[in-house]
Each structure stands twice: as structure tokens, then as C-alpha cells.
Design a protein around this motif. Structure first.
Motif, mmCIF file in Angstrom:
data_model
loop_
_atom_site.group_PDB
_atom_site.id
_atom_site.type_symbol
_atom_site.label_atom_id
_atom_site.label_comp_id
_atom_site.label_asym_id
_atom_site.label_seq_id
_atom_site.Cartn_x
_atom_site.Cartn_y
_atom_site.Cartn_z
ATOM 1 N N ARG A 71 -35.203 28.535 19.540
ATOM 2 C CA ARG A 71 -34.544 29.723 20.049
ATOM 3 C C ARG A 71 -35.123 30.088 21.346
ATOM 4 O O ARG A 71 -34.699 30.476 22.308
ATOM 5 C CB ARG A 71 -34.667 30.741 18.977
ATOM 6 N N LEU A 72 -36.482 30.151 21.463
ATOM 7 C CA LEU A 72 -37.217 30.266 22.476
ATOM 8 C C LEU A 72 -36.722 29.477 23.814
ATOM 9 O O LEU A 72 -36.670 29.846 24.940
ATOM 10 C CB LEU A 72 -38.671 30.124 22.518
ATOM 11 N N ASN A 73 -36.646 28.188 23.332
ATOM 12 C CA ASN A 73 -36.078 27.093 24.520
ATOM 13 C C ASN A 73 -35.118 27.445 25.249
ATOM 14 O O ASN A 73 -34.788 27.190 26.448
ATOM 15 C CB ASN A 73 -36.066 25.709 23.976
ATOM 16 N N VAL A 74 -34.016 27.840 24.351
ATOM 17 C CA VAL A 74 -32.773 28.380 24.969
ATOM 18 C C VAL A 74 -32.505 29.602 25.368
ATOM 19 O O VAL A 74 -31.246 30.030 25.696
ATOM 20 C CB VAL A 74 -31.499 27.786 23.932
ATOM 21 N N LEU A 75 -33.426 30.552 25.225
ATOM 22 C CA LEU A 75 -33.343 32.200 25.341
ATOM 23 C C LEU A 75 -32.922 32.475 26.800
ATOM 24 O O LEU A 75 -31.729 33.416 27.098
ATOM 25 C CB LEU A 75 -34.613 32.730 25.066
ATOM 26 N N THR A 81 -25.258 29.303 24.353
ATOM 27 C CA THR A 81 -25.414 28.865 22.951
ATOM 28 C C THR A 81 -24.432 29.014 21.956
ATOM 29 O O THR A 81 -23.607 30.008 22.271
ATOM 30 C CB THR A 81 -26.729 29.263 22.787
ATOM 31 N N ALA A 82 -24.429 28.209 21.143
ATOM 32 C CA ALA A 82 -23.444 28.670 20.093
ATOM 33 C C ALA A 82 -24.165 28.465 18.822
ATOM 34 O O ALA A 82 -24.757 27.457 18.378
ATOM 35 C CB ALA A 82 -22.092 27.539 20.084
ATOM 36 N N GLY A 83 -24.199 29.694 17.853
ATOM 37 C CA GLY A 83 -24.789 29.575 16.509
ATOM 38 C C GLY A 83 -26.341 29.721 16.561
ATOM 39 O O GLY A 83 -26.713 29.700 15.555
ATOM 40 N N VAL A 84 -27.044 29.835 17.852
ATOM 41 C CA VAL A 84 -28.365 29.971 17.966
ATOM 42 C C VAL A 84 -28.601 31.419 17.671
ATOM 43 O O VAL A 84 -29.651 31.454 16.869
ATOM 44 C CB VAL A 84 -28.907 29.337 19.240
ATOM 45 N N PHE A 85 -27.877 32.315 18.206
ATOM 46 C CA PHE A 85 -28.370 33.763 17.965
ATOM 47 C C PHE A 85 -27.018 34.330 17.170
ATOM 48 O O PHE A 85 -25.954 34.071 17.457
ATOM 49 C CB PHE A 85 -28.624 34.493 19.477
ATOM 50 N N THR A 86 -27.519 35.469 16.357
ATOM 51 C CA THR A 86 -26.580 36.224 15.668
ATOM 52 C C THR A 86 -25.695 37.192 16.833
ATOM 53 O O THR A 86 -26.228 37.305 17.865
ATOM 54 C CB THR A 86 -27.514 37.113 14.737
#
Length: 150
Positions: A71-75, A81-86
Motif C-alpha cells: 500500500r505504501l509502495n503504490v500510494l 490502483t485497483a482494489g488496494v484502497f477502499t
């Protein structure tokens, strides 16, 4: 900027009352936001502002708090992103960006409305205060020459 620059000014010692007030504000603002969301907001604002000191501190805290490295890598690229964050996190990240970059056109109504769909008024108020305070800390660290250390 040169990383070897020494601290220009220690606001904790030369402006004690204001610094203490900011610490109290930070504590109050952070208390009203989910810990993971607070970590993400602090890191994203710090990325936008280019504050290495805050990025180092808050990324380290996020990992200790259990935020997965992925999650930190793609923030920084959260829109891709898809599906990483609500959905709530996505709305908060967009609000964070708009408030952080407020001089570039304000905070659009649709961005605020999307955040309001996911948070109660109290939660949204706390989120806004968190965004305000991390932007203040970023500016303090950058202006006074605080840097991440190896």
C-alpha cells in the motif's frame, strides 16, 4: 536541496508556545481519524509537499502500525490502483491532494461531496484538521531544514 544542511532553526525551542500548541492540535486532529487512514493521509500530503523528513517518519510509523508495504509502495499512484484502497480511503486521498494543493483552484465541490459520502460530519472535520496539520508540519520541516537521516 542539500541533505547535509544543518537545522536552520529549532522552533520547539525558539517558539515554544506556538510549537506546543501545534503538538496539541496534532494530537487532537489525529485522534479523530482511523489510524491507517491517518498514516495514508500524512504520507500522501508529505509526498506532494516533498517533505523527506515527514515521509521517513510517517512511512516508518505506518509500517509499525501494520500498513502493508504494498500500500505504501503504490500510494503516490493511488489513482492507478485497483482494489488496494477502499472507497473511503480513495475519497480521503483525493481530498488530501486538493487541500494540499489548494492554491491550484481550491477544493472542488465534487471532491468534498465524495468525501462526505464516506465520513460523518465529525469524521470529515477530523480528516480536514489532520490534512491541515500535516501540511503545517511539512512546511515547518522544509522551512527549518529538517531532513531524513540515513
Amino acid at each position: 536541496m542539500d541533505n547535509t544542511t544543518t537545522l536552520r532553526l529549532n522552533l520547539a525551542t525558539v517558539a515554544k508556545d506556538a510549537f506546543s500548541a501545534l503538538l496539541r492540535y496534532d494530537k487532537a486532529a489525529t485522534a479523530g481519524v482511523d489510524e491507517t487512514l491517518a498514516d495514508l493521509v500524512k504520507i500522501r500530503a508529505s509526498q506532494i509537499n516533498g517533505c523527506g523528513y515527514c515521509l521517513d517518519m510517517h512511512s516508518t510509523e505506518a509500517l509499525k502500525n501494520g500498513v502493508p508495504q504494498k500500500r505504501l509502495n503504490v500510494l503516490a499512484g493511488w489513482r492507478e490502483t485497483a482494489g488496494v484502497f477502499t472507497d473511503a480511503e480513495l475519497a480521503a486521498l483525493e481530498l488530501t491532494e486538493e487541500v494540499t494543493l489548494v492554491s491550484q483552484g481550491g477544493v472542488p465541490d465534487d471532491v468534498f461531496a465524495e468525501a462526505a459520502k464516506h465520513f460523518t460530519d465529525e469524521e470529515l472535520g477530523a480528516l480536514l484538521h489532520l490534512i491541515f496539520v500535516i501540511n503545517t508540519w511539512n512546511r515547518i520541516a522544509i522551512a527549518t531544514g529538517k531532513h531524513a537521516t540515513p
